[in-house]
Design a protein around this motif. Structure first.
Motif, PDB file in Angstrom:
ATOM      1  N   SER A 131     -47.921  33.691  11.534  1.00 36.18           N
ATOM      2  CA  SER A 131     -48.795  33.658  10.362  1.00 36.18           C
ATOM      3  C   SER A 131     -48.134  34.438   9.229  1.00 36.18           C
ATOM      4  N   ASN A 141     -51.006  30.748  12.068  1.00 28.65           N
ATOM      5  CA  ASN A 141     -50.866  30.651  13.525  1.00 28.65           C
ATOM      6  C   ASN A 141     -50.089  29.394  13.940  1.00 28.65           C
ATOM      7  N   SER A 164     -46.305  37.945   8.947  1.00 28.22           N
ATOM      8  CA  SER A 164     -47.388  38.920   9.083  1.00 28.22           C
ATOM      9  C   SER A 164     -47.743  39.117  10.555  1.00 28.22           C
ATOM     10  N   ARG A 165     -47.685  38.026  11.317  1.00 30.50           N
ATOM     11  CA  ARG A 165     -47.921  38.063  12.768  1.00 30.50           C
ATOM     12  C   ARG A 165     -47.065  37.010  13.438  1.00 30.50           C
TER      13      ARG A 165
END
Length: 360
Positions: A24, A35, A70-71
């Motif tokens: 993400s 995601n 970010s992730r």
């Protein structure tokens, strides 16, 4: 293939030359990539396809290291590069704008990245000459970019990326500045070079025809997520949902009714290859080339009226008013076009129809 949080999927992804694992990217409260998971096999050219704002360019920039996630994780060649900078990653990018230095010769442009990376001038020159040979510009080294056509400049940009011998080659809308005929020729040249060198490549475009022509696989993106991943034929013939059917195939989305193995559309019963275990009322994607038109007769079950007709040389394109709604139809018959305002019977081919929604 949609994003999945399972450990089994994560394990399966890890074998790819390029892996996105639940990635993400957010800019404050704005989500640019949501995601996203996918795996690209070594030597494949995979296209990120979707409308403006869908997340495809942000995804490419995350691969390049021009933006940081970010992730999630990004792996290249089995190595986790998530926190690496762009210069630490073994990737090269071909930009939409070519980004050639106007004061340098073609050969100097191709050699520039090698010299910045520490290669000796003699080595950089030899590899630049070889790179220009690969793209069919062996005799163009002494020229300035301004002396080249748009297609030739794009091939110089490709050569500059190739000489760096990247693990992954990235192409950001590489043909958007070219006219239609030149786009077709240069896209074929890029595909031929990629296949000959067995490069792993990620290609970004919003052009459906371009994606179908060059790709081993296509990742269709919508609203910052993966809508569907598969081969060009899979996506064209069996779109996963209404968005993919509309975006890839320019399909007409109509109402149908499943009755056992048959599907009734506008009073016509058809055998569809993939009812997807739906039942009752369904949504059916009908490609524009999957309808057959003729002058209407009294007992025809599905009749429409021609609202618009356009001659495109090799085909006629019609817009119809019908009980199913407005329909867009392509027909190969150009010698006897249907007149605007005429009443036409609508029938369906044995291909180009797919259930894309309904009650399971």
């Amino acid at each position: 293939m949609k994003a999945d949080n399972s450990s089994a999927m994560t394990a399966g992804l890890a074998s790819g030359a390029l892996v996105f694992d639940q990635v993400s990217k957010q800019y404050g409260s704005v989500t640019a990539v949501d995601n996203v998971s996918f795996s690209i096999p070594k030597g494949d050219l995979v296209t990120l396809l979707g409308p403006s704002g869908c997340g495809k360019t942000s995804t490419l920039r995350l691969i390049a290291g021009l933006e940081h996630v970010s992730r999630g994780r990004i792996l290249i060649g089995g190595q986790d590069v998530t926190r690496q900078s762009a210069i630490e990653r073994n990737v090269s990018m071909v930009f939409q704008s070519y980004a050639l230095f106007p004061h340098m010769t073609v050969q100097e442009n191709v050699a520039y990245g090698l010299e910045v990376g520490g290669a000796r001038k003699t080595e950089a020159k030899e590899r630049a000459i070889e790179g220009l040979r690969l793209v069919g510009l062996a005799d163009f080294g002494p020229r300035l970019p301004s002396e080249l056509s748009g297609g030739q400049q794009q091939r110089v940009a490709v050569a500059r990326a190739l000489v760096l011998e990247p693990q992954v080659l990235l192409l950001d809308e590489p043909l958007s500045n070219l006219d239609t005929k030149l786009r077709r020729r240069v896209r074929d040249e890029i595909r031929e070079i990629q296949q000959r060198l067995r490069l792993t490549a990620v290609y970004v475009t919003h052009d459906q025809e371009e994606a179908l022509a060059v790709s081993d696989q296509i990742i269709v993106m919508n609203k910052q997520k993966v809508a569907q991943q598969g081969s060009p034929r899979d996506l064209f013939e069996t779109p996963a949902d209404e968005f993919v059917a509309d975006f890839i195939c320019d399909a007409n989305l109509v109402a149908g009714e499943l009755q056992g193995e048959a599907c009734e559309i506008g009073g016509i019963k058809l055998q569809l290859a993939n009812p997807r275990r739906y039942r009752g009322a369904v949504r059916v994607a009908v490609r524009p080339d999957a309808m057959r038109l003729r002058p209407a007769a009294a007992n025809d079950p599905l009749v429409g009226a021609v609202l618009h007709a356009a001659f495109l040389g090799t085909e006629m394109q019609y817009t119809l008013a019908s009980p199913l709604g407005e329909l867009f139809v392509r027909q190969a018959e150009v010698r006897r076009p249907l007149a605007v305002g005429s009443s036409v019977a609508i029938d369906f081919a044995d291909h180009g129809l797919c259930v894309v929604g309904g009650q399971a």
